[in-house]
Design a protein around this motif. Structure first.
Motif, PDB file in Angstrom:
ATOM      1  N   ASP A 643       0.839  -1.196   0.000  1.00  0.00           N
ATOM      2  CA  ASP A 643       0.000   0.000   0.000  1.00  0.00           C
ATOM      3  C   ASP A 643       0.881   1.256   0.000  1.00  0.00           C
ATOM      4  O   ASP A 643       2.023   1.218   0.465  1.00  0.00           O
ATOM      5  CB  ASP A 643      -0.866  -0.032   1.274  1.00  0.00           C
ATOM      6  CG  ASP A 643      -2.062   0.884   1.171  1.00  0.00           C
ATOM      7  OD1 ASP A 643      -2.226   1.539   0.131  1.00  0.00           O
ATOM      8  OD2 ASP A 643      -2.849   0.929   2.140  1.00  0.00           O
ATOM      9  N   ASP A 644       0.329   2.337  -0.496  1.00  0.00           N
ATOM     10  CA  ASP A 644       1.022   3.632  -0.509  1.00  0.00           C
ATOM     11  C   ASP A 644       2.417   3.501  -1.095  1.00  0.00           C
ATOM     12  O   ASP A 644       3.382   4.093  -0.590  1.00  0.00           O
ATOM     13  CB  ASP A 644       1.098   4.236   0.903  1.00  0.00           C
ATOM     14  CG  ASP A 644      -0.283   4.426   1.484  1.00  0.00           C
ATOM     15  OD1 ASP A 644      -1.257   4.418   0.715  1.00  0.00           O
ATOM     16  OD2 ASP A 644      -0.390   4.557   2.724  1.00  0.00           O
ATOM     17  N   GLU A 702      -4.601   4.499  -6.462  1.00  0.00           N
ATOM     18  CA  GLU A 702      -5.648   5.038  -5.591  1.00  0.00           C
ATOM     19  C   GLU A 702      -5.579   6.558  -5.595  1.00  0.00           C
ATOM     20  O   GLU A 702      -4.565   7.142  -5.982  1.00  0.00           O
ATOM     21  CB  GLU A 702      -5.552   4.466  -4.181  1.00  0.00           C
ATOM     22  CG  GLU A 702      -4.283   4.775  -3.438  1.00  0.00           C
ATOM     23  CD  GLU A 702      -4.283   4.158  -2.037  1.00  0.00           C
ATOM     24  OE1 GLU A 702      -5.377   3.948  -1.484  1.00  0.00           O
ATOM     25  OE2 GLU A 702      -3.198   3.891  -1.516  1.00  0.00           O
TER      26      GLU A 702
END
Ligand code: C2E
Ligand code: MG
Ligand code: MG
Length: 754
Positions: A643-644, A702
């Motif tokens: 993530d990220d 995202e």
């Protein structure tokens, strides 16, 4: 040190002493007292030169001393030659020129030693040496010159020659005493030996003075004869002694005050005696010079004491890293304000305290290292100071906390300043060539309205800051009804209760497959509906949960809820996978893998129904352990997503060694993408997508907020998209699972196909 030669010289000296003692009074030998002594001295001076030749550095002292001794020895040779046949040498003679040549050369050697030892000395210490030296010189001058003037008369050249010796000796003694005062506290055997030699020489000269002024005695002759060769031997030996190695860890010793004190007293005593009886003007002049030096020394001390006091005060109230005021200074200022407030009768002054706490500062430190964190703080000071008035105060409270004091302010002004500060903080910082953004939370409390003492004011601003961290707004004012007692401990308690009772909700945000336009997965995002604070977002309360050790039950709850919901969707024929965020503490928990598989089994779901998201910064934080846990999860058939990705600022090199199946690009890269399809950001995203694909990974973007970004990502081959444009995170019941988000432009696959 050529020990054998010195041992020989020492034996010769002792034998010579014996011969002097045993001789009958008045018995002199030109061979022994003249030639032999001169030869002895020549050898001693030659040893100094041999020392100078053997040294690579620091030759000047042995060279100067060697020349001094050589001059003296030549004087002795000449005097002996002039005395052959019982002749009495004239005054002055050629020998006197060489004898006197010893003095300047010896002074040079002494000064050089002091300079070498004391490169970093302050002027005050030199003045101390001056006082000690001048004081001794004034006392010596009383005796030396009186005797000379009494004993010699007539030929002015003879008087001058005879005066030159005591002057030379007095100066030599002054230098020795002054130098000893300067070097006091240092272990320097060479200096001690040289100083002793000069003392012995002065004794020899004094006896010689008495001898020649008619006070001849046998003991006097013995001292007279032995003192000079002894002095020469000691001087020659001193050049071979090495200075003791200094201890770099030992605190530097302050120079002693005994010798300068005695020097000052001597000067005073000479002046006092001078009022009672006649003293030589030399002695009086030196005494006055001593006292003038004492005066300069005192003036200098007073000045440096004042400067030092000011420096100390500044140091004690300055933050070393940023140069801003520190917490102590803040307390001083606020204490003064409240003290005045207590006594004031006039119109009330209002003061606001802004408690500024940087967000994600720890991540900067973890990713770039502490020196980059320091660099950021250093850049921050001047930047923030620029948005304050001259009368405002900016301090660093410690770590990533800053404080601002605004005097004569009101609510509007304080919120304007808070907004300006936040804007300045959010401007990018250049750290080691990389542009980095941070944010901050600010709590504001007023005095005297919110607090009537410093501690209370800081505490209330801290509480408001904490509320800003938890809430949606980046700055908050202290509100007595909400904040009273609303400290961390209370929040942790409330969080604990919420975890026990499952008082949370999950919101879901869809992920759309950019090839088919269908929702294929949803990310479960945690919310805490708080009775006083409203809905608290996860980034605000998760650190508290970590601190309180609540992450394990919390993640178990999220997994259970999310998988229950996933099972419900699947029952309704929505073949969705659910993404659950996992924190660092979950990964170190040995039972975590079992919790995951038990929950999947309980809800009758296959491993493909679950994606576990681990942030890149978590992985960087403990790479080896994360790599191991990810490998275990992967073996169990689970999908792990980074993530990220890209927010951790680390290299891509480690990616290949992790058993992950998905990359979620950080929204920091996606949101600023320019829609016209140009620019460095786009190239970065394109390259990362290509890299992910090359490693066989699925790539999710995202933070998609516009149709343009969605189309752009589809065009450059991104697999999945998530963002406000598609849907904000919403409760399960509000999720639009049937919407079609097929991009408006053909995807890479479609372009290839057409
Ligand atoms: P994340 O995993 O990167 O989640 C995505 C975050 O980006 C969510 O914030 C989401 O609301 C926000 N977001 C999604 N699309 C957009 C967009 O188009 N624009 C903008 N500006 N933001 C968008 P949220 O819900 O506040 O979550 C923040 C972080 O908290 C998450 O980041 C995740 O790291 C963490 N988190 C959330 N739920 C949990 C959880 O159950 N467990 C753990 N350990 N962490 C969680
Ligand atoms: Mg996530
Ligand atoms: Mg994310």
């Amino acid at each position: 040190m050529p020990r054998v030669v010195y041992a020989l010289l020492g034996t010769l000296l002792v034998s010579y002493l014996a011969s002097l003692v045993l001789r009958s009074e008045g018995d002199t030998s030109l061979l022994v007292d003249g030639w032999l002594v001169a030869g002895f001295e020549l050898v001693a001076s030659a040893l100094c030169f041999s020392r100078a030749l053997g040294l690579r550095r620091g030759r000047t002292v042995p060279l100067a001393l060697g020349c001094a001794l050589l001059s003296w020895s030549i004087g002795d040779v000449l005097l002996t030659a002039e005395s052959v046949g019982g002749a009495t040498p004239p005054t002055p003679s050629l020998a006197d020129a060489f004898y006197l040549g010893f003095y300047p050369l010896a002074y040079v050697a002494l000064v050089l030693i002091v300079r070498r030892e004391t490169r970093s000395l302050i002027p005050a210490t030199w003045l101390d040496g001056g006082v000690a030296g001048l004081g001794v010189a004034s006392v010596c001058a009383c005796f030396a010159f009186n005797t000379i003037l009494r004993s010699v008369g007539g030929d002015p050249l003879a008087v001058a020659t005879n005066l030159a010796y005591p002057i030379g000796d007095v100066l030599l003694l002054a230098l020795v005493v002054g130098g000893t005062a300067i070097l006091s506290g240092r272990r320097n055997a060479a200096w001690i030996m040289l100083a002793t030699a000069c003392g012995v020489n002065a004794i020899g000269d004094t006896f010689n003075l008495f001898q020649s002024s008619g006070g001849a005695s046998h003991i006097g002759t013995v001292f007279d004869g032995i003192a000079w060769p002894t002095a020469i031997l000691l001087m020659s030996m001193s050049v071979w002694l090495r200075p003791a190695a200094s201890d770099p860890l030992a605190a530097p010793k302050a120079p002693g005050v005994l010798l300068p004190g005695l020097g000052a007293l001597s000067g005073l005593a000479v002046l006092f005696v001078g009022t009672l009886r006649h003293l030589s003007p030399w002695a009086l002049g030196l005494a006055i010079a001593t006292l003038i030096t004492v005066g300069i020394r005192i003036a200098m001390s007073t000045r440096s004491l004042r400067t030092l006091t000011e420096e100390r005060r500044l140091q004690s109230v300055t933050d070393e890293l940023t140069g801003l005021g520190n917490r102590r200074y803040l307390f001083q200022v606020l204490d003064a304000f409240f003290a005045e407030y207590d006594h004031r009768r006039g119109p009330e002054r209002r003061l606001a305290f802004l408690f500024v706490d940087l967000d994600h500062f720890k991540e900067i430190n973890d990713s770039f290292g502490h020196s980059a964190g320091d660099q950021l703080l250093k850049q921050l000071g001047p930047r923030l100071a620029g948005s304050l008035r001259g009368s405002d105060l900016l301090v660093r409270l410690g770590g990533d906390e800053l404080g601002v004091v605004l005097i004569d302010t009101d609510l509007n002004h304080a919120s304007g300043v808070a907004e300006r500060l936040l804007a300045r903080i959010q401007e990018p910082f250049m750290l080691e060539g990389v542009s980095v953004r941070i944010s901050a939370s600010i709590g504001i409390a007023f005095a005297p309205a919110d607090a009537t003492d410093t501690v209370g004011l800081l505490h209330h601003a801290d509480l408001a800051m904490y509320r800003a961290k938890l809430g949606a707004s980046a700055f908050e004012f202290y509100k007595a009804d909400i904040d009273a007692g609303g400290n961390r401990l209370r929040l942790v308690d409330e969080l604990r209760v919420a975890v026990e009772t499952g008082d949370f909700v999950l919101h879901y945000q869809p992920q759309v497959d950019l090839h088919s336009g269908e929702v294929t997965a949803v990310e479960a995002l945690l919310r805490w509906p708080h009775p006083r604070l409203g809905v608290v977002p996860p980034l605000q309360f998760l650190p508290l949960a970590e601190e309180a050790g609540l992450m394990r039950p919390l993640t178990a709850w999220v997994l259970d809820q999310a998988l229950a919901q996933c099972a419900a969707w699947r029952k309704d024929a929505h073949e969705l996978a659910v993404s659950v965020n996992v924190s660092a503490t979950n990964l170190v928990d040995a039972g975590f893998i079992d919790v995951v598989s038990d929950t999947l089994a309980r809800h009758g779901l296959p491993t493909s129904a679950l994606i576990l998201e681990i942030t890149e910064t978590t992985i960087i934080g403990d790479f080896e352990r994360c790599k191991h846990v990810i490998a275990q999860l992967c073996e169990g058939g689970l999908t792990v997503s980074i993530d990220d990705f890209g927010a951790g600022f680390t290299s891509l090199a480690y990616l290949g060694s992790l058993a992950v199946r998905e990359l979620k690009l950080d929204r920091g890269f996606i949101t600023p993408l320019v829609v016209d399809g140009e620019g460095r950001d786009l190239e970065l995203v394109r390259a990362t997508i290509d890299l992910g694909h090359a490693l066989g990974l699925r790539v999710v973007a995202e933070g998609i907020e516009t149709a343009g970004t969605l189309d752009l990502l589809a065009r450059i081959g991104c697999d999945l998209a998530q963002g406000f444009f598609i849907s904000r995170p919403v409760p399960a019941s509000d999720l639009a699972l049937h919407a079609d988000f097929r991009p408006a432009v053909p995807s890479v696959d479609e372009l290839k196909a057409s």
